[in-house]
Design an enzyme around this catalytic site. Structure first.
Site, PDB file in Angstrom:
ATOM      1  CD1 TRP A 360       0.857  -0.405   3.019  1.00  0.00           C
ATOM      2  CD2 TRP A 360      -0.700   1.070   3.615  1.00  0.00           C
ATOM      3  NE1 TRP A 360       1.157   0.027   4.292  1.00  0.00           N
ATOM      4  CE2 TRP A 360       0.213   0.924   4.695  1.00  0.00           C
ATOM      5  CE3 TRP A 360      -1.774   1.941   3.774  1.00  0.00           C
ATOM      6  CZ2 TRP A 360       0.099   1.629   5.893  1.00  0.00           C
ATOM      7  CZ3 TRP A 360      -1.891   2.645   4.975  1.00  0.00           C
ATOM      8  CH2 TRP A 360      -0.966   2.484   6.012  1.00  0.00           C
ATOM      9  CG  ASP A 361       4.799   0.716   1.630  1.00  0.00           C
ATOM     10  OD1 ASP A 361       3.837   0.074   2.068  1.00  0.00           O
ATOM     11  OD2 ASP A 361       5.938   0.651   2.131  1.00  0.00           O
ATOM     12  CD  GLU A 500       2.432  -4.496   9.467  1.00  0.00           C
ATOM     13  OE1 GLU A 500       3.592  -4.595   9.917  1.00  0.00           O
ATOM     14  OE2 GLU A 500       2.153  -4.637   8.267  1.00  0.00           O
ATOM     15  CE  LYS A 613       5.650  -1.862  12.100  1.00  0.00           C
ATOM     16  NZ  LYS A 613       5.552  -2.967  11.167  1.00  0.00           N
ATOM     17  CD  GLN A 614       2.417   1.161  10.185  1.00  0.00           C
ATOM     18  OE1 GLN A 614       2.924   0.091  10.485  1.00  0.00           O
ATOM     19  NE2 GLN A 614       2.360   1.603   8.930  1.00  0.00           N
TER      20      GLN A 614
END
Ligand code: BGC
Length: 778
Positions: A360-361, A500, A613-614
């Protein structure tokens, strides 16, 4: 500064050197930094990439040449970019002593990446065991003009001796992937030919082990002194998987000999297997006839043009500007302008991690840069997804869903390439569930298409490719939504959101919002297409069997998708049950203002806490900002900011942009610095595995969407709401909008000047006020 770097190279190298603001310099040689520099100094031209290994080879090295789109699995877990034979090797010997960086005493050393012209230059002085001193300077480039051509030129000067130098021109087919990772090592190619290229030179042909796709590599070396060919003897040997050509020549103290190694690579993807060698030979003849200098001049022109479109100038913040350029350089170099069957891997073509797979980056981090800067490359990236639509349909069906489900990791055939199992360095195997649950990639593909079309107004792409993907992804989400009767709502169970560290969860709010967005977008799109492109719409809907009933059913569902949030507030809940997890806040920051891992995580599993995580909810705010009011954005940003560890490079840029949007700019500049220098200073310790591609796109987005405050509304109108940091005197950049090419300049008083460089004069909103962008007066 500009002067200083130029002084490090001799007269003959000056034309390959730029001023300091364009040069990434390696000041000294430390073998332990080799792998990092191989990634930083990797050169790519959209077709292939070659890491920045030394020509003579070093003990610590992962020498890789990847051809974009050439994958192989063999014994490993997934199809990964196959390491191609190393074309680069060129060794020099004096009386059997290798004049190499690791065999001699280093008297001086400088290596630098010239980003302006995409060249790697080096200057070293070496003293061998017998006290002979040799200066070797080199220039390397991978031609952007003719993408099958690469070359390296060595300027060799014996400083205190005369004699014979022997040279080895090697093509090394013994290379493997993950050569320094015992559990992941794999050889992806086998030898099919090892012979003289054409009277002279070397030719090595290999094929990938699964698909038997042939690749032919030819090299030859020219040695001249004072314009004269000085090669005395020339011999070819085929050593198993190495093709080696020996050459020797006389040298005189203080006189420079020039060795040029020309290399050409083709694969069976471009020409028939039977014609491979002949094609390489012909290309080599043409290349040699053109010559190193003339080819480099054409390559340089290509880069001048690329930078004209893509450069960002930040006055007053030189080092940061250079770091921003570094990210743009690698990102723009890797994308292909001519091949819509390849995408961009998470580590570009620069390293082994993630096997060159697209995530998806691409859509959410890199695509905006391309859509505004190189629309034709953006179209290729999106067309790649169209080519793989049949595989995404099969993937959905195999998993029991409808429509199209894009794989979490995508290589060349569209099947899922995220491994089910992986092995830790201590030997433990663990089951990897990412591909099973991380479904939001399918929404990212849809979002990327909508975003691309909004920015470029490429209706042709929408009608012939994009709409079909959008419809099929909407179908996937429909089949993913589950009706919960007692609550009279639709839910999406068992997914992993961008964070994640909590997997799997039910009703990840990011995923649910994007699923709803996909359905809503297509419902509206169908109306517009029916009105404006009736015939095309009828053809498409008949072909894929889209009916009014189906659209009506989607409309019912989208209104009832569950979007978890805290009762009575606008605080979104990352997933159902998130607020019940142990509340752990990040309250310590290191000297770089970076979150320190809370102590409690030593004894408590991260998944049992609210530490993430993000960017997850904040990623949602970034993508679908128009669906939230300012208060909601602020509330959620500050709540999740205290809980985000930025354990992925996909996080800091999003927090920087959103921080600026919600008026908390305190960390934005530091987040940008962190992202821009991430690979240059190897902040995550894994630059050896490649350049963080999404982060590179995130850096661009932070400058343009964050600090310049640029965006395109649904009507295609451009807005700029600048918030330059105090450190900057001005910012300028260029972007394409559908009918014009613009230059945008912002000064320290946040004044904006927009000039039309090409195309129509256009309207632009500066801080909400309508302005006319005019052409430069002649
Ligand atoms: C991140 C993902 C990302 C992947 C590839 C992971 O560490 O969590 O969001 O897509 O790396 O860059």
């Amino acid at each position: 500064m500009g002067h200083t770097i130029k002084n490090k190279f001799s007269e003959q190298l000056q034309e390959y050197v730029s001023s300091g603001e364009w040069m990434i310099v390696q000041e000294d040689y430390k073998p332990e930094e080799n792998l990092k520099y191989e990634s930083l100094f990797c050169l790519t031209n959209g077709y292939l990439g070659t890491r920045g290994s030394h020509e003579e080879g070093t003990a610590r090295s992962i020498p890789c040449t990847y051809i974009n789109g050439v994958f192989d699995k063999s014994e490993t877990f997934m199809r990964e970019l196959a390491n191609m034979p190393n074309w680069l090797l060129l060794r020099l010997y004096v009386e059997k002593e290798l004049i190499g960086i690791e065999n001699c005493e280093i008297l001086s050393f400088t290596r630098a990446l010239n980003m302006r012209h995409a060249a790697l230059v080096k200057s070293v002085c070496l003293r061998d065991r017998k006290g002979r001193e040799t200066r070797i300077e080199s220039v390397r480039f991978i031609s952007r003009k003719h993408v099958h051509r690469m070359a390296v030129k060595l300027y060799v000067t014996p400083l205190n001796y005369s004699g014979i130098i022997e040279a080895e021109n090697i093509i090394d087919g013994t290379v493997i992937n993950f050569c320094d990772a015992p559990r992941f090592k794999v050889k992806h190619t086998y030898l099919t030919a090892n012979e003289v290229l054409e009277e002279k030179g070397a030719y090595l042909e290999t094929a990938t082990r699964d698909d038997h796709l042939h690749e032919g590599c030819g090299t030859c070396v020219q040695i001249v002194q004072g314009g004269r060919d000085v090669v005395k003897t020339n011999m070819f040997h085929s050593f198993g998987e190495q093709a080696v050509e020996f050459l020797d020549f006389d040298v005189c103290e203080g006189e420079t000999a020039e060795l040029t190694k020309y290399a050409v690579i083709y694969t069976e993807r471009e020409v028939k297997k039977e014609a491979l060698k002949e094609t390489v030979q012909k290309e080599m003849r043409d290349f040699r006839e053109t010559g190193f200098e003339a080819e480099f001049a054409m390559h340089k022109e290509c880069y001048e043009r690329l930078w004209q479109e893509a450069d960002i100038r930040i006055e007053g913040d030189g080092e940061l500007n250079k770091a921003v350029r570094f990210n743009i350089f690698h990102l723009m170099s890797t994308a292909s302008e001519f091949d819509s069957h390849v995408n961009i891997g998470a580590k570009l073509l620069h390293g082994e991690e993630y096997g060159g797979h697209a995530f998806w980056d691409t859509e959410l981090f890199m695509l905006p840069f391309f859509a505004y800067t190189f629309p034709e490359k953006a179209r290729n990236l999106e067309t790649y997804r169209y080519h793989l639509l049949p595989a995404a349909r099969e993937n959905a069906a195999a998993n029991g869903y409808r429509g199209a489900q894009y794989p979490w990791e995508s290589a060349d055939d569209g099947t899922e390439q995220c491994p089910d199992w992986t092995i830790e360095p201590d030997g433990t195997c663990y089951r990897c569930y990412v591909a099973v649950y991380e479904h939001h990639v399918t929404a990212a593909v849809a979002f990327g298409i909508a975003n691309y079309v909004r920015i470029t107004k490429d209706v042709d792409f929408l009608l012939h490719m994009g709409a079909e993907i959008l419809i099929e992804t909407a179908r996937f989400w429909m089949s993913r939504c589950q009706y919960i009767e007692e609550k009279d709502r639709y839910e999406i169970h068992q997914v992993t959101g961008p964070d994640e560290w909590h997997e799997p969860v039910d009703n990840n709010v990011y995923t649910n919002y994007l699923a709803r967005w996909n359905l809503r977008y297509v419902i509206e799109l169908a109306k517009t297409l029916r009105q404006e492109h009736g015939e095309a719409y009828t053809r498409l809907s008949e072909r894929i069997n889209l009916t009014e009933e189906e659209l009506a059913a989607w409309n019912k569902v989208q209104g009832k998708i569950y979007l978890p949030k805290k009762e009575g507030t606008q605080l979104l809940e990352q997933f159902e049950g998130y607020f019940d997890l142990k509340e752990v806040l990040i309250d310590k920051y290191d000297k770089n203002d970076w979150p320190v891992r809370p102590e409690i995580l030593k004894t408590t599993k991260t998944s049992e806490t609210q530490i993430i995580k993000q960017a997850d909810v904040v990623m949602l705010l970034h993508l679908l900002g128009e669906e939230f009011d300012e208060e909601t954005m602020k509330l959620n940003y500050s709540y999740y900011e205290k809980r985000t560890m930025h354990g992925s490079s996909l996080s800091p840029s999003i927090y920087a942009i959103m921080g600026l949007k919600v008026g908390d700019s305190s960390k934005a500049y530091r987040y940008l610095r962190r992202a821009a220098f991430l690979d240059l200073i190897d902040l995550q310790g894994n630059t050896r595995e490649g350049i963080h591609a999404a982060n590179a796109g995130g850096v661009w987005q932070t400058v343009i969407f964050g600090f310049a405050g640029l965006w395109t509304d649904d009507g295609g109108r451009l807005h700029v709401n600048p918030r330059l940091p105090g450190e900057w005197k001005s910012l300028s950049f260029r972007i394409h909008c559908p009918e014009s090419w613009l230059q945008i300049e912002i000064d320290e008083a946040q004044e904006v000047k927009v000039t039309v460089l090409e195309g129509k004069e256009t309207d632009i909103f500066v801080n909400g006020e309508l302005k006319k962008a005019r052409r430069i007066s002649q």
